[in-house]
Enzyme design. Structure first.
Site, PDB file in Angstrom:
ATOM      1  N   LYS A 157       0.852  -1.177   0.000  1.00 35.78           N
ATOM      2  CA  LYS A 157       0.000   0.000   0.000  1.00 35.78           C
ATOM      3  C   LYS A 157       0.892   1.233   0.000  1.00 35.78           C
ATOM      4  O   LYS A 157       1.771   1.372   0.854  1.00 35.78           O
ATOM      5  CB  LYS A 157      -0.906   0.025   1.233  1.00 35.78           C
ATOM      6  CG  LYS A 157      -1.871  -1.138   1.324  1.00 35.78           C
ATOM      7  CD  LYS A 157      -2.846  -0.969   2.491  1.00 35.78           C
ATOM      8  CE  LYS A 157      -2.155  -0.975   3.834  1.00 35.78           C
ATOM      9  NZ  LYS A 157      -1.574  -2.277   4.195  1.00 35.78           N
ATOM     10  N   TYR A 261     -15.002   2.780   3.585  1.00 34.82           N
ATOM     11  CA  TYR A 261     -15.154   4.221   3.749  1.00 34.82           C
ATOM     12  C   TYR A 261     -15.631   4.856   2.445  1.00 34.82           C
ATOM     13  O   TYR A 261     -15.008   4.689   1.395  1.00 34.82           O
ATOM     14  CB  TYR A 261     -13.829   4.853   4.171  1.00 34.82           C
ATOM     15  CG  TYR A 261     -13.420   4.481   5.578  1.00 34.82           C
ATOM     16  CD1 TYR A 261     -13.824   5.250   6.661  1.00 34.82           C
ATOM     17  CD2 TYR A 261     -12.642   3.358   5.823  1.00 34.82           C
ATOM     18  CE1 TYR A 261     -13.463   4.913   7.961  1.00 34.82           C
ATOM     19  CE2 TYR A 261     -12.279   2.997   7.126  1.00 34.82           C
ATOM     20  CZ  TYR A 261     -12.697   3.788   8.176  1.00 34.82           C
ATOM     21  OH  TYR A 261     -12.342   3.446   9.463  1.00 34.82           O
ATOM     22  N   GLY A 267      -8.216   5.965  -6.667  1.00 32.23           N
ATOM     23  CA  GLY A 267      -7.289   6.300  -7.747  1.00 32.23           C
ATOM     24  C   GLY A 267      -6.016   5.513  -7.569  1.00 32.23           C
ATOM     25  O   GLY A 267      -6.027   4.403  -7.042  1.00 32.23           O
ATOM     26  N   CYS A 270      -2.848   1.203  -9.054  1.00 27.32           N
ATOM     27  CA  CYS A 270      -3.238  -0.218  -9.006  1.00 27.32           C
ATOM     28  C   CYS A 270      -4.707  -0.476  -9.314  1.00 27.32           C
ATOM     29  O   CYS A 270      -5.030  -1.131 -10.299  1.00 27.32           O
ATOM     30  CB  CYS A 270      -2.888  -0.797  -7.637  1.00 27.32           C
ATOM     31  SG  CYS A 270      -1.108  -0.878  -7.306  1.00 27.32           S
ATOM     32  N   LYS A 273      -6.143   0.475 -12.901  1.00 25.29           N
ATOM     33  CA  LYS A 273      -5.463  -0.294 -13.946  1.00 25.29           C
ATOM     34  C   LYS A 273      -5.777  -1.781 -13.843  1.00 25.29           C
ATOM     35  O   LYS A 273      -6.020  -2.454 -14.864  1.00 25.29           O
ATOM     36  CB  LYS A 273      -3.955  -0.062 -13.819  1.00 25.29           C
ATOM     37  CG  LYS A 273      -3.082  -0.930 -14.718  1.00 25.29           C
ATOM     38  CD  LYS A 273      -1.620  -0.558 -14.580  1.00 25.29           C
ATOM     39  CE  LYS A 273      -1.051  -0.906 -13.227  1.00 25.29           C
ATOM     40  NZ  LYS A 273      -0.887  -2.364 -13.016  1.00 25.29           N
ATOM     41  N   LYS A 331      -4.118   9.497  -2.335  1.00 21.70           N
ATOM     42  CA  LYS A 331      -4.281   9.070  -0.953  1.00 21.70           C
ATOM     43  C   LYS A 331      -3.193   9.733  -0.114  1.00 21.70           C
ATOM     44  O   LYS A 331      -2.221  10.272  -0.663  1.00 21.70           O
ATOM     45  CB  LYS A 331      -4.205   7.537  -0.828  1.00 21.70           C
ATOM     46  CG  LYS A 331      -2.841   6.954  -1.190  1.00 21.70           C
ATOM     47  CD  LYS A 331      -2.801   5.451  -0.977  1.00 21.70           C
ATOM     48  CE  LYS A 331      -2.853   5.064   0.470  1.00 21.70           C
ATOM     49  NZ  LYS A 331      -2.617   3.622   0.684  1.00 21.70           N
TER      50      LYS A 331
END
Length: 467
Positions: A157, A261, A267, A270, A273, A331
């Protein structure tokens, strides 16, 4: 162990640095001379908490180096990690040109047995294609060096990649059942031994299943996000609070709280796509993934929800309106602008005549470049988009504040100063970081995602328009 990592993008750089941190000798290769020069100069081309310190420590210990020398990289590593980009092609499929180029280069220079590790996210069947192009090159060289191609997908992440790599919840390894596959499996077992001391985290399977696992995992997470966004949009219309709903739903242990959430869309590099690539894979075998098609459609629509709320509140002509935007990256804890919802929103606002003043703690440089390209491609860049280095400068004399990325520094601002800085106290919260009741007490008109703004913190004049 001696490891080569091909590609110094997000996955390659984190993988190389963390493997070096474990004591391995790691050679990171990239064809981008400027990027290698940056790394050798002590700088890191991406923002990832903790990565710079790990790189500096291991470069100093001579366990990590960066180079553009392909031959040297092949000679160095018994394990050759391919961690190059696999961007979406025009038809949505993963573009494997960089993967295949890396495979050909390995075959061009290898002089002994190599384990080829597909670390990049690649569609089912890629390992077989890699094997095919390598055999073509080896045949042309009239040599018969053994090798095995395995799949070892990453599950990192952005913003928490170091923790994810060093404390993985699972390690997926897909290998063939032949002699070379067994050797490759033992090599990988040795490499990842430090992670399995307390309990076994490695899942062994066939190559195709390992390739498929990464796509299935990301598709599932994307589906949860889009599902919750649809629920939030319905909550807005029926007068429910999606946060209360989330707590009620997530308390079911069969469901859990993660990725429930509501917001303004996902976006990054990962989810968008990989969902597209999985849909394309299904089409190639004459199968329609109806749920994932809906997941993709819902997400594209969700990126426009904040803009639609702005139009309902201020009208369709935004000429003369000024909006402060907090958060640009897709993010927190990253500067990644790929598929970021902020791009959709800012482009729409500027196109409607609004002025936008944007702030992000780390993504400003990347956002400036990305948004300049976005705006130029459509209608030209003008003075109606600017960037500031202080979040309060973004809201000065603005008609409203729009929050797109949930950076920690946005969660407890000086609300009195925020109230007085805005031309009118209006907040559009794309990540639901504030509570409607608290905003009402502060006399702030609040518009969240699925937070039933018609009940709390909305003026009577905007109730009819907004809902």
């Amino acid at each position: 162990m001696k490891v080569t990592v091909i590609g110094t993008g997000y996955v390659g750089l984190v993988t190389g640095a963390c493997l070096a941190e474990l004591g391995n000798e790691v050679f990171c290769l990239d064809v981008d001379k400027e990027k290698i020069a940056t790394l050798n100069g002590g700088d890191v081309p991406i923002h990832e908490p903790g990565l710079g310190d790990i790189i500096a420590r291991n470069v100093s210990a001579r366990r990590l180096r960066f180079s553009t020398d392909v031959a040297a990289s092949v000679a160095h590593g018994d394990l050759q990690f391919i961690a190059v980009g696999t961007p979406a092609d025009e038809d949505g499929s993963a573009d494997l040109q960089y993967v295949m180029s890396a495979a050909r280069n390995i075959a061009r220079f290898m002089t002994n047995f190599k384990v080829i590790v597909d670390k990049s996210t690649v569609p089912v069947g890629t390992a077989e294609r890699v094997k095919g192009v390598m055999n073509e090159v080896l045949t042309a060289r009239s040599v018969q060096h053994g090798f095995s191609v395995i799949s070892n997908p990453e599950f990192l992440k952005e913003g928490a990649a170091i923790e994810d790599f060093m404390r993985p919840d699972r390690i997926v390894i897909g290998s063939d059942e032949d002699e070379y596959g067994e050797v490759a499996r033992e090599q990988m077992k040795k490499l990842y031994k430090p992670f399995n001391r307390n309990h076994e985290r490695t899942l062994y399977m066939d190559v195709r299943s390992a390739e498929f696992t990464k796509y299935a995992a990301n598709a599932m997470l994307a589906a949860r996000i889009s599902f919750m966004n649809e629920i939030a949009n319905l909550a807005d219309r029926v007068g429910a609070d999606v946060e209360a709903v989330r707590r009620g739903v997530g308390s079911d242990p069969r469901i859990g709280y993660d990725f429930l959430y509501a917001g303004c869309g996902y976006g990054g590099s990962c989810f968008p796509k990989d969902v597209k690539a999985l849909i394309r894979t299904a089409e190639e075998v004459d199968y329609q993934l109806q749920i994932l098609r809906s997941v993709e459609a819902v997400n594209e629509a969700q990126k426009k929800v904040l803009f639609e709320k702005v139009l309902k509140r201020f009208g369709h002509d935004l000429s003369g309106r000024r909006f402060g935007v907090w958060g640009l990256a897709f993010k927190p804890n990253t500067d990644d602008m790929r598929e970021a919802p902020s791009r959709t929103l800012i482009k729409a606002l500027v196109k409607k005549g609004a002025t936008v003043v944007a702030y992000d703690p780390v993504a400003t440089a990347e956002a400036r470049r990305t948004l300049a390209n976005d705006l130029t491609s459509d209608f030209g860049v003008d003075a109606r988009l600017s960037f500031v280095t202080d979040k309060m400068d973004a809201v000065s004399d603005a008609d409203a504040l729009i929050i797109i990325t949930e950076w920690k520094e946005f969660k407890s601002p000086d609300f009195d100063r925020l109230h007085s800085s805005l031309k009118q106290p209006v907040i559009f919260d794309g990540r639901n970081i504030y509570e409607p009741e608290s905003m009402a007490e502060l006399d702030i008109e609040y518009h969240g995602i699925g937070r039933s703004s018609r009940k709390v913190g909305a003026t009577s004049s905007c109730i009819e328009e907004d809902e």
